[in-house]
Every structure is written in C-alpha cells, then in structure tokens.
Design an enzyme around this catalytic site. Structure first.
Site, short mmCIF file in Angstrom:
data_model
loop_
_atom_site.label_atom_id
_atom_site.label_comp_id
_atom_site.label_asym_id
_atom_site.label_seq_id
_atom_site.Cartn_x
_atom_site.Cartn_y
_atom_site.Cartn_z
N GLU A 184 27.91 -12.79 41.54
CA GLU A 184 28.66 -11.53 41.39
C GLU A 184 28.13 -10.86 40.13
OE1 GLU A 184 30.83 -10.20 43.42
OE2 GLU A 184 31.62 -11.83 44.67
ZN LIG Z 1 30.36 -8.30 47.82
#
Ligand SMILES: [Zn+2]
Length: 357
Positions: free
Chosen positions: A326
């Site tokens: 992320e």
């Molecule tokens: Zn995503």
C-alpha cells in the site's frame, strides 16, 4: 498527464519484450476485459536449464491507484537494463550490486502484470478519478445509478467469499454483497470477473510461484497473510475451511477465532515484509510498516489471501506467500512525488526478491 494511460502501459510492456528478447517474454492474458481489452504480462529472467522459482507482481487492480502500473513497468525496465549492461541499481540510498542483479535474474523468474483492470483505469483517468472497481454493468440490474456498475476485483477472489456466513455478526469486514456499493462490491460469485480470472490463469501458468505481490495504494504499509483475522500457529484446525468456525471470524483481540498459519510461514512472511520496508527506507528514509492484512482492516476475497489459500485447499498446488503493498498517502500524488514513490517501492521490491533466497 505524466501518468501513463492504458495504451502507454500496454505499449511499455510490449516494448520491453521487444527490446530484451533473450531475457523477457510477453504473455497474453486469455480473457478480454469487460470492455474487450486484451491484457499482457511480462516474464523476465535469465534462461536457465532447470525450472526456476517465480515471484509474481500485479498492479492496476484498483482503478484510481494510478502509480501502481508505473511502479511495475519501471521495475521491469530497471532490472532488464541493469542485467544487460552488467551494472547494479541505485534507488536513492538503496544500492544493489551488479552481482545481486545478475544472481536475482538467474535464480528467479519475475512475472509482472502491471495493468489488471484497464477499463477501470481508463474510466478513472478520463471520467471519475476516484473510481475503484472494474466496469462490469452486469449486476446493476438496469439501475441508472452509476455506482451500481462494477465489481471490486480485490474482493472477487475465492477466499471466504460468503463473508456473511464466515464472519462474526459484529465483525466489520470491508466488503459488500450490494452491487450498488460504490467501493467494495464483491461480485455475484468468486471469479465472476474476467480480470480476476486472468490473475488465476497466470498463477496456474507459473506453478513454481512462491511469492505474490499485489501493488495498491495507499497507507505506506507492506501487508502479509492473513486478512480475515489475526494469525495463530498453534491450532491447525482453526482455519478458513472449517465451517465449525463460521460466524466467528473477523473480530480483533478475541479468543473465538484466529487464522492458522504455520510458524515457519508466519516467520518468513514477516521477514520478507521487513526486507521490503528496509529496502524502501534506504531510498529517502520513509518508514513503511510490515503488518498482517487484518491489521489494516478485515477483508475477504483478496488476492493475497487467495494465493496463500490455494495450497491448503489443494495440496497439489505450490505454496505462495501473498503480500499487498500500500504505497503513498494519496491516490494521485503530483507526478514529481510519484516518481519518488516509484523509486521507494522498486527498491523495496528488489530487496524483497533478494530476501526470498
Ligand atoms: Zn487498492
């Protein structure tokens, strides 16, 4: 727009295959997207007399997370160029020697699938910047509500797909069975979408895949298995296949359920996530966190848990540890900052691949 559009991502992948015929191979995914686009992946690695282990990296799953495609295209290009020229790689303060690059590509095949969801990226880049899902209208039921188009591809994999049965009534997994959920509609069934079936096909093509990384944004984390509950390594029977635990999953800090992961796998997953974060930190000092997926928020149907689940469901399948990057702190950083994030994440991914040895 400095970010690549969908034609440019595809042509970048194709031109790498053309430029490096001895060390790369263009792969055509079998299923066109909902709007009829054919996707491609790129396998890179030095030719070897024996089958090699494989690291698979995918991106562009969530439409609005634009930089994920660039991260994978640049990494493939960097590795191919360094190997051809016999040089190392430098990403800010993180440096890899020529020997490390050469050994990496001799030991491993790397499979890059940078644009899993071309329809969604086109829609995000031309119509609705915050669009996340694919562009499948099949489940909108004729509704004119634009939110009812599309499936969240990263909830469409076969892992605890029947979340209403699997999770505790008070758990809050980030997934929805409502087609008009703008963000996390899982689809009518696991693998209902051509884009997720393409990812499954790719895994089937490379049975020696041992590690899988899905590149997303954002939160500056490196996530490892599992995403449905906390991890435990003492009670093998307490696992996602055991219906005895239906209605108990997904709650933090309780004793009713935690997902089984063998101790050695748990240790390896943490080590690899830490290696990624160390490589990334060296570039310009950013501190990404290694976390289990559950510690971001509880989920079902994600790619990382699906790939790891495969060998529990079918012992014929090889073991694949699943990870989700992320990156960043927003979906569309200014391009100058996105270029720095590309360096951050690519350094992390090279360190990750080296640590699989
Ligand atoms: Zn995503």
């Amino acid at each position: 727009m400095p970010y690549l559009n969908i034609t440019e991502v595809e042509s970048a992948v194709a031109s790498l295959a053309t430029a490096y015929p001895g060390t790369s191979e263009l792969l055509t995914l079998p299923e066109p997207s909902i709007e009829g686009r054919t996707a491609h992946a790129l396998k890179i690695g030095a030719p070897a007399p024996v089958p090699k282990s494989c690291v698979m990296m995918i991106g562009g799953v969530h439409a609005r997370e634009w930089g994920s495609c660039e991260i994978l295209v640049h990494l493939a290009a960097d590795l191919l160029e360094a190997q051809r020229d016999g040089t190392g790689l430098g990403y800010g303060g993180t440096v890899f020697t020529a020997d490390q690059v050469r050994n990496l590509l001799q030991r491993l095949d790397l499979v890059f699938f940078p644009l899993v969801n071309p329809d969604g990226r086109l829609f995000s880049q031309t119509a609705d910047p915050m669009w996340r899902k694919n562009r499948d209208p099949a489940n909108a039921g004729g509704s004119t509500n634009p939110d009812c188009v599309g499936v969240d591809l990263n909830r469409n994999y076969d892992f605890l797909f029947d979340f209403a049965t699997a999770f505790a009534p008070t758990a809050t997994p980030q997934v929805s069975a409502d087609p008009c959920d703008q963000q996390v509609y899982e689809g009518p069934s696991a693998f209902s979408e051509p884009e997720t079936r393409n990812v499954r096909w790719l895994l089937d093509q490379f049975p020696r895949t041992g590690w899988f990384v899905d590149v997303h944004s954002y939160s500056q984390d490196m996530l490892y298995n599992w995403g449905d509950d906390e991890n435990q390594s003492v009670t093998p029977a307490m696992n996602f296949r055991n219906s005895q635990y239906d209605g108990k999953r997904g709650l933090p800090g309780d004793v009713a359920y935690a997902e089984y992961i063998p101790k050695t796998d748990a240790d390896t997953a943490v080590l690899l996530a830490e290696a990624f974060c160390q490589g990334l930190h060296g570039v310009r000092g950013l501190a990404y966190k290694p976390l289990s997926g559950f510690h971001l928020y509880p989920t079902s149907g994600t790619s990382d848990d699906y790939v790891f689940a495969r060998h529990f469901v079918d012992p014929e399948q090889g073991k694949v540890l699943g990870f989700t990057v992320e990156w960043g702190t927003q979906f569309h950083p200014p391009w100058a900052e996105m270029q720095r994030i590309v360096l951050d994440v690519d350094a992390g991914l090279v360190r990750f691949c080296l640590a699989t040895a």
